[in-house]
Write an enzyme that holds these catalytic residues in place. Structure first.
Site, PDB file in Angstrom:
ATOM      1  N   ASP A   1      33.932   4.946  20.310  1.00 42.94           N
ATOM      2  CA  ASP A   1      32.904   4.896  19.253  1.00 42.94           C
ATOM      3  C   ASP A   1      33.493   5.354  17.920  1.00 42.94           C
ATOM      4  O   ASP A   1      33.202   4.779  16.867  1.00 42.94           O
ATOM      5  CB  ASP A   1      31.727   5.819  19.595  1.00 42.94           C
ATOM      6  CG  ASP A   1      31.090   5.474  20.927  1.00 42.94           C
ATOM      7  OD1 ASP A   1      31.107   4.293  21.304  1.00 42.94           O
ATOM      8  OD2 ASP A   1      30.593   6.402  21.595  1.00 42.94           O
TER       9      ASP A   1
HETATM   10  C1  26A Z   1      22.204   2.490  27.816  1.00 44.86           C
HETATM   11  N1  26A Z   1      23.322   3.397  27.933  1.00 44.86           N
HETATM   12  C2  26A Z   1      23.896   3.517  29.251  1.00 44.86           C
HETATM   13  C3  26A Z   1      23.820   4.061  26.819  1.00 44.86           C
HETATM   14  C4  26A Z   1      24.874   4.988  26.875  1.00 44.86           C
HETATM   15  C5  26A Z   1      25.342   5.539  25.680  1.00 44.86           C
HETATM   16  N2  26A Z   1      24.824   5.218  24.487  1.00 44.86           N
HETATM   17  C6  26A Z   1      23.815   4.354  24.487  1.00 44.86           C
HETATM   18  N3  26A Z   1      23.305   3.773  25.609  1.00 44.86           N
HETATM   19  N4  26A Z   1      25.600   5.524  27.894  1.00 44.86           N
HETATM   20  C7  26A Z   1      26.487   6.367  27.330  1.00 44.86           C
HETATM   21  N5  26A Z   1      26.325   6.377  25.995  1.00 44.86           N
HETATM   22  C8  26A Z   1      27.042   7.152  24.998  1.00 44.86           C
HETATM   23  O1  26A Z   1      28.352   6.695  24.948  1.00 44.86           O
HETATM   24  C9  26A Z   1      29.090   7.710  24.289  1.00 44.86           C
HETATM   25  C10 26A Z   1      30.540   7.556  24.610  1.00 44.86           C
HETATM   26  O2  26A Z   1      31.013   6.324  24.224  1.00 44.86           O
HETATM   27  C11 26A Z   1      27.128   8.620  25.332  1.00 44.86           C
HETATM   28  O3  26A Z   1      26.033   9.314  24.796  1.00 44.86           O
HETATM   29  C12 26A Z   1      28.462   9.017  24.717  1.00 44.86           C
HETATM   30  O4  26A Z   1      28.279   9.843  23.582  1.00 44.86           O
END
Ligand code: 26A
Length: 343
Positions: free
Chosen positions: A298
């Site tokens: 990210d």
């Molecule tokens: C719908 N899902 C599974 C998610 C996530 C997500 N952000 C949005 N939607 N699952 C994990 N994360 C975020 O990814 C980041 C790492 O790339 C986590 O909150 C984490 O900060």
């Protein structure tokens, strides 16, 4: 530099992070490096880690992390993030983190509801993400038309959407993407996780024609290739070329596809120069300086997009992305170094 140049949106989540999570992986049948939506069997994990482990609470949510990274690079007042939260303590923590880092929060607030959370289980350099979306999946498209948010959208030059948002929010994503395309502004999608191209193929396919920039990692590229039946699902340059060649609604801009690959070289293909995939080596962070890899992708994406907003070449933008990714890896969770360092 005009203000509010980037409008990002996605699932605002609070990350609840634990290290040495081997037993948790086993108990909840999790892969060491993955991102999933919590199913019923995972429901107890949040209380369990809070009760039994030394946890770190850090602001998360894929697009929100990228937005904080962009705010790190851009002048003040440049970046806005929207998504749906509850009116609880978790939302307060997210707002505070965004405020501190110069990211404007334009949340859609659901009264009496809970903010989403992500259990981050760290084992070595891997991270397993288990998300409960709660309010995040109740984002309402009407929020985009409220005066405050509509004004942010009108002023923005770039838009950033996480692939994760497509599990519930494809109509909202399409609305922003269509506006971007009509005004010849830049719409960015991050593939986010293998399950998005795999299980939300129709949603992704409907959005890609509007996307000017597509960002993903090697696992997401492979999942995309398999879902689309591409002949070489491990050939990252070929997959980037395939995505760059997809139909595009706004022909006045090329499509740029960037595939990161952990500590291996990043691949970049532009539809303007489709036959020449570029490779950018990564300066490897020494093992003893790696804290965890949560959020590195990210931060790369936010840095890359911010550099483009500043007018750099895509090659320079990849370098900025690499520097922020490396910085994130040496901090706990999706965080950058404060006080701010020059990137
Ligand atoms: C719908 N899902 C599974 C998610 C996530 C997500 N952000 C949005 N939607 N699952 C994990 N994360 C975020 O990814 C980041 C790492 O790339 C986590 O909150 C984490 O900060």
């Amino acid at each position: 530099m005009p203000t509010n140049s980037l409008f990002a949106f996605g699932n605002p989540l609070l990350d609840i992070q634990v290290t040495n999570g081997e037993a948790l992986l086993k108990k909840y049948n999790l892969k060491p490096n993955d991102a999933i939506l919590a199913e019923e069997a995972h429901a107890p994990i949040y209380d369990e880690i809070a009760a039994n482990y030394a946890v770190a609470y850090v602001a998360g949510g894929a697009a929100q992390n990228a937005a904080r990274a962009a705010a790190y690079v851009l002048p003040p007042e440049s970046v806005v993030f929207s998504g749906a939260v509850g009116d609880d303590d978790l939302a307060k923590q997210l707002r505070a983190a965004n405020d501190k880092e110069g990211l404007k929060s334009a949340y859609y607030v659901l009264k009496g509801e809970k903010t989403g959370a992500c259990a981050v289980v760290i084992t070595g350099h891997h991270r397993s993400l288990v998300t409960t979306l709660r309010s995040a999946e109740k984002f309402n498209k009407d929020h985009l038309s409220t005066p405050e948010v509509a004004s942010y959208i009108d002023h923005a030059k770039f838009y950033y959407c996480e692939g994760y948002f497509l599990t519930h929010g494809v109509e909202s994503a399409l609305e922003v993407a269509k506006k971007a395309s009509l005004a010849s502004k830049v719409f960015v999608i991050n593939l986010s996780a293998p399950f998005i191209p795999q299980f939300f193929k129709a949603q992704l396919d409907s959005l890609l024609p509007y996307c000017d920039i597509v960002i993903g990692n090697e696992a997401e590229a492979e999942a995309y290739a398999n879902a689309q039946g591409l002949p070489e699902p491990k050939n990252l340059p070929a997959i980037a070329q395939a995505i760059a060649s997809l139909p595009k609604i706004n022909p006045s801009r090329p499509r740029i596809v960037v595939i990161t690959h952990g500590a291996e070289s990043t691949i970049l293909v532009s539809s303007e120069d489709i036959k020449n995939p570029k490779e950018y080596p990564v300066n490897k962070v020494p093992d003893d300086q790696i804290v965890d890899t949560n959020g590195a992708g990210d931060m790369f994406a936010g840095g890359f997009v911010a550099a483009l907003i500043l007018g750099t070449s895509s090659s320079e933008a990849v370098e900025v992305g690499h520097r922020l990714g490396a910085m994130c890896i040496s901090q706990v969770g999706p965080q950058l170094k404060w006080p701010k360092e020059r990137v």
